[in-house]
Scaffold this motif. Structure first.
Motif, PDB file in Angstrom:
ATOM      1  N   LEU A  18       0.857  -1.103  -0.123  1.00 59.07           N
ATOM      2  CA  LEU A  18       0.038  -0.023   0.079  1.00 59.07           C
ATOM      3  C   LEU A  18       0.947   1.128  -0.028  1.00 59.07           C
ATOM      4  CD1 LEU A  18      -2.908  -0.847   2.525  1.00 59.07           C
ATOM      5  CD2 LEU A  18      -2.916  -0.541   0.361  1.00 59.07           C
ATOM      6  N   ALA A  19       1.763   1.226   1.041  1.00 56.63           N
ATOM      7  CA  ALA A  19       2.683   2.401   0.985  1.00 56.63           C
ATOM      8  C   ALA A  19       3.333   2.557  -0.629  1.00 56.63           C
ATOM      9  CB  ALA A  19       3.706   2.146   1.995  1.00 56.63           C
ATOM     10  N   LEU A  20       3.797   1.648  -1.113  1.00 52.17           N
ATOM     11  CA  LEU A  20       4.439   1.849  -2.586  1.00 52.17           C
ATOM     12  C   LEU A  20       3.567   2.659  -3.332  1.00 52.17           C
ATOM     13  CD1 LEU A  20       6.735   1.152  -4.059  1.00 52.17           C
ATOM     14  CD2 LEU A  20       5.790  -0.805  -4.671  1.00 52.17           C
ATOM     15  N   ILE A  21       2.369   2.246  -3.413  1.00 47.90           N
ATOM     16  CA  ILE A  21       1.287   2.843  -4.061  1.00 47.90           C
ATOM     17  C   ILE A  21       1.086   4.147  -3.521  1.00 47.90           C
ATOM     18  CG2 ILE A  21      -1.336   2.920  -4.780  1.00 47.90           C
ATOM     19  CD1 ILE A  21      -1.032  -0.266  -4.553  1.00 47.90           C
ATOM     20  N   PHE A  22       0.788   4.513  -2.623  1.00 46.43           N
ATOM     21  CA  PHE A  22       0.713   5.846  -1.800  1.00 46.43           C
ATOM     22  C   PHE A  22       1.730   6.665  -2.088  1.00 46.43           C
ATOM     23  CE2 PHE A  22      -1.963   3.823   1.864  1.00 46.43           C
ATOM     24  CZ  PHE A  22      -2.876   3.587   0.859  1.00 46.43           C
ATOM     25  N   SER A  23       3.135   6.192  -2.356  1.00 48.20           N
ATOM     26  CA  SER A  23       4.266   7.046  -2.940  1.00 48.20           C
ATOM     27  C   SER A  23       3.824   7.695  -3.792  1.00 48.20           C
ATOM     28  CB  SER A  23       5.468   6.216  -2.969  1.00 48.20           C
ATOM     29  OG  SER A  23       5.421   5.421  -3.847  1.00 48.20           O
ATOM     30  N   HIS A  24       2.991   7.623  -4.677  1.00 52.99           N
ATOM     31  CA  HIS A  24       2.702   8.145  -5.868  1.00 52.99           C
ATOM     32  C   HIS A  24       1.642   9.424  -5.787  1.00 52.99           C
ATOM     33  CE1 HIS A  24       4.951   5.492  -8.601  1.00 52.99           C
ATOM     34  NE2 HIS A  24       4.298   4.298  -7.801  1.00 52.99           N
ATOM     35  N   LEU A  25       1.339   9.506  -4.411  1.00 56.17           N
ATOM     36  CA  LEU A  25       0.310  10.710  -4.072  1.00 56.17           C
ATOM     37  C   LEU A  25       1.046  11.823  -3.604  1.00 56.17           C
ATOM     38  CD1 LEU A  25      -2.403   8.571  -2.304  1.00 56.17           C
ATOM     39  CD2 LEU A  25      -2.255   9.275  -4.658  1.00 56.17           C
ATOM     40  N   SER A  26       0.390  12.855  -3.479  1.00 54.07           N
ATOM     41  CA  SER A  26       0.903  14.144  -3.276  1.00 54.07           C
ATOM     42  C   SER A  26       1.175  13.994  -1.462  1.00 54.07           C
ATOM     43  CB  SER A  26       0.069  15.268  -3.403  1.00 54.07           C
ATOM     44  OG  SER A  26      -1.164  15.383  -2.552  1.00 54.07           O
ATOM     45  N   LEU A  27       1.898  15.027  -1.065  1.00 55.10           N
ATOM     46  CA  LEU A  27       2.099  15.099   0.349  1.00 55.10           C
ATOM     47  C   LEU A  27       0.857  15.361   1.194  1.00 55.10           C
ATOM     48  CD1 LEU A  27       4.117  14.950   2.877  1.00 55.10           C
ATOM     49  CD2 LEU A  27       4.409  17.583   2.464  1.00 55.10           C
ATOM     50  N   GLN A  28       0.147  16.304   0.546  1.00 58.68           N
ATOM     51  CA  GLN A  28      -1.245  16.531   1.172  1.00 58.68           C
ATOM     52  C   GLN A  28      -2.248  15.273   1.201  1.00 58.68           C
ATOM     53  OE1 GLN A  28      -3.282  19.908  -0.986  1.00 58.68           O
ATOM     54  NE2 GLN A  28      -5.265  19.215   0.058  1.00 58.68           N
ATOM     55  N   GLU A  29      -2.051  14.777   0.343  1.00 61.82           N
ATOM     56  CA  GLU A  29      -3.223  13.541   0.043  1.00 61.82           C
ATOM     57  C   GLU A  29      -2.585  12.421   1.114  1.00 61.82           C
ATOM     58  OE1 GLU A  29      -4.673  13.326  -4.469  1.00 61.82           O
ATOM     59  OE2 GLU A  29      -2.604  13.021  -4.010  1.00 61.82           O
ATOM     60  N   ILE A  30      -1.532  11.943   1.133  1.00 64.60           N
ATOM     61  CA  ILE A  30      -0.738  11.324   2.157  1.00 64.60           C
ATOM     62  C   ILE A  30      -1.069  11.639   3.807  1.00 64.60           C
ATOM     63  CG2 ILE A  30       1.120  10.029   3.299  1.00 64.60           C
ATOM     64  CD1 ILE A  30       2.498  10.388   0.355  1.00 64.60           C
ATOM     65  N   LEU A  31      -0.984  12.796   4.069  1.00 64.99           N
ATOM     66  CA  LEU A  31      -1.018  13.434   5.280  1.00 64.99           C
ATOM     67  C   LEU A  31      -2.528  13.439   5.692  1.00 64.99           C
ATOM     68  CD1 LEU A  31       1.775  16.206   5.614  1.00 64.99           C
ATOM     69  CD2 LEU A  31       1.717  13.893   6.356  1.00 64.99           C
ATOM     70  N   THR A  32      -3.321  13.866   4.779  1.00 67.77           N
ATOM     71  CA  THR A  32      -4.892  14.056   5.321  1.00 67.77           C
ATOM     72  C   THR A  32      -6.021  13.360   4.664  1.00 67.77           C
ATOM     73  OG1 THR A  32      -5.033  15.722   3.676  1.00 67.77           O
ATOM     74  CG2 THR A  32      -4.078  16.513   5.486  1.00 67.77           C
ATOM     75  N   VAL A  33      -5.970  12.652   3.404  1.00 68.45           N
ATOM     76  CA  VAL A  33      -6.900  12.114   2.864  1.00 68.45           C
ATOM     77  C   VAL A  33      -6.699  10.632   3.100  1.00 68.45           C
ATOM     78  CG1 VAL A  33      -7.852  11.415   0.552  1.00 68.45           C
ATOM     79  CG2 VAL A  33      -7.108  13.841   0.996  1.00 68.45           C
ATOM     80  N   VAL A  34      -5.730  10.082   2.732  1.00 68.28           N
ATOM     81  CA  VAL A  34      -5.574   8.696   2.895  1.00 68.28           C
ATOM     82  C   VAL A  34      -5.638   7.941   4.002  1.00 68.28           C
ATOM     83  CG1 VAL A  34      -3.547   6.841   2.694  1.00 68.28           C
ATOM     84  CG2 VAL A  34      -3.606   8.503   0.945  1.00 68.28           C
ATOM     85  N   PRO A  35      -5.491   8.518   5.518  1.00 69.87           N
ATOM     86  CA  PRO A  35      -5.387   8.076   6.746  1.00 69.87           C
ATOM     87  C   PRO A  35      -7.069   7.937   6.857  1.00 69.87           C
ATOM     88  CG  PRO A  35      -3.858   9.568   6.792  1.00 69.87           C
ATOM     89  CD  PRO A  35      -4.508   9.902   5.413  1.00 69.87           C
ATOM     90  N   ARG A  36      -7.911   8.732   6.190  1.00 63.60           N
ATOM     91  CA  ARG A  36      -9.416   8.853   6.668  1.00 63.60           C
ATOM     92  C   ARG A  36     -10.054   7.785   5.702  1.00 63.60           C
ATOM     93  NH1 ARG A  36     -10.717  13.616   9.359  1.00 63.60           N
ATOM     94  NH2 ARG A  36      -8.972  15.030   9.732  1.00 63.60           N
TER      95      ARG A  36
END
Length: 319
Positions: A18-36
């Protein structure tokens, strides 16, 4: 393996996948969107997987020192000492550099351009950063030969060093051959070295060539007191040299980007390129994202993450 007509839910993937996939997202999305999104995604980004490669250099250019300090401490803490690469501009003080050294001892690539670190703090903590192989200390005006010597003595596997300065930053100096000597005597495995606009002389460059016998690329653009004769060019015929004259950007087409280190062992002929012209947890992060400028298009290459504790950075809540 899922049968015909079955499908595997995304949340069932292991955290590092999952983290490998998330690594292609923006910093904003990783910090606020993904965890929710769901519990498993929150777990994935709360471990070290997303934060093995932390690149906030572009973001940090437009941030206040206190916001940069807070973000760095949070990201490095989240990495759980697994961060391999850290790239940030304008490190504000010695304290945060000491914090990084204490909690990021697996670092291999460290890029700190425009940072306010001092010789004394580097001498104190360099021993904790012994795994570094590439180092960028460009435009760091408060350090000199002492810091370079400390890094060289402790980082035995160092193969790349970027130490570029702005002409105005060295205007009050007479000569920086002491930095060249520090490099020559402590960094014998260097293959890639950029020292553009330092106040070097032939003596300093010859010290480097003599001490760094594995050197493949040397950037001395803007080092106006450097003039190496034909004998030296023949002796180091396998070395690729850029400068000392300024290279027009159009003349760079046949060169690799000099700021991108490559560990290739191939050699090319000695050449001078020139032109006729010269050239944290528990703390509030409200306001850390004062504007969206610089966030659009920002590519953040990470492996680890966060949970709801990072909400409130000034971004809207996830849907």
């Amino acid at each position: 393996m899922a049968g015909v007509g079955e499908f595997r839910c995304w949340e069932d993937l292991i955290p590092d996948a999952l983290a490998l996939i998330f690594s292609h997202l923006s910093l904003q999305e990783i910090l606020t969107v993904v965890p929710r999104v769901c519990k498993s995604w929150a777990i994935a980004v709360s471990g070290p997987y997303c934060w093995q490669d932390i690149d906030i250099e572009e973001w940090s250019l437009q941030r206040k020192p206190e916001h940069l300090d807070q973000m760095l401490r949070m990201l490095v803490t989240r990495s759980c000492s697994s961060v391999r690469r850290l790239s940030v501009s304008g490190l504000p003080n010695d304290a945060v550099f000491s914090f990084i050294a204490d909690r990021a001892r697996s670092l291999q690539t460290l890029q700190l351009p425009r940072s306010e670190i001092s010789d004394s703090i580097v001498e104190q903590v360099a021993g904790k950063l012994s795994n570094i192989t590439f180092l960028d200390l460009s435009y760091c005006g408060k350090i000199g030969a002492r810091a370079l010597e400390a890094f060289g003595k402790h980082c035995k596997s160092l193969v790349g060093l970027k130490r570029i300065m702005h002409p105005l930053e060295v205007a009050d100096k007479v000569c920086q051959d002491d930095e060249a000597l520090a490099i020559a005597t402590t960094m014998p495995k260097l293959k890639h070295l950029e020292m553009a606009y330092l106040l070097l002389t032939n003596r300093g460059v010859l010290e480097i060539l003599s001490g760094c016998r594995e050197l493949e690329f040397l950037d001395v653009r803007g080092c106006w007191d450097v003039e190496l004769d034909e004998f030296v060019k023949e002796k180091y015929a396998g070395l690729k040299v850029l400068g000392p004259h300024i290279v027009d950007c159009y003349e760079m087409n046949n060169w690799d980007d000099c700021s991108d280190y490559s560990d290739s062992s191939s050699f090319v002929s000695w050449e001078f390129m020139d032109d006729d012209a010269g050239d944290y947890d528990g703390e509030s992060f409200d306001g850390i994202w004062d504007d969206e400028q610089g966030l659009d298009g920002l590519e953040v290459r990470f492996y680890e993450g966060f949970n709801d504790s990072v909400a409130g950075f000034g971004w809207p809540s996830s849907p």
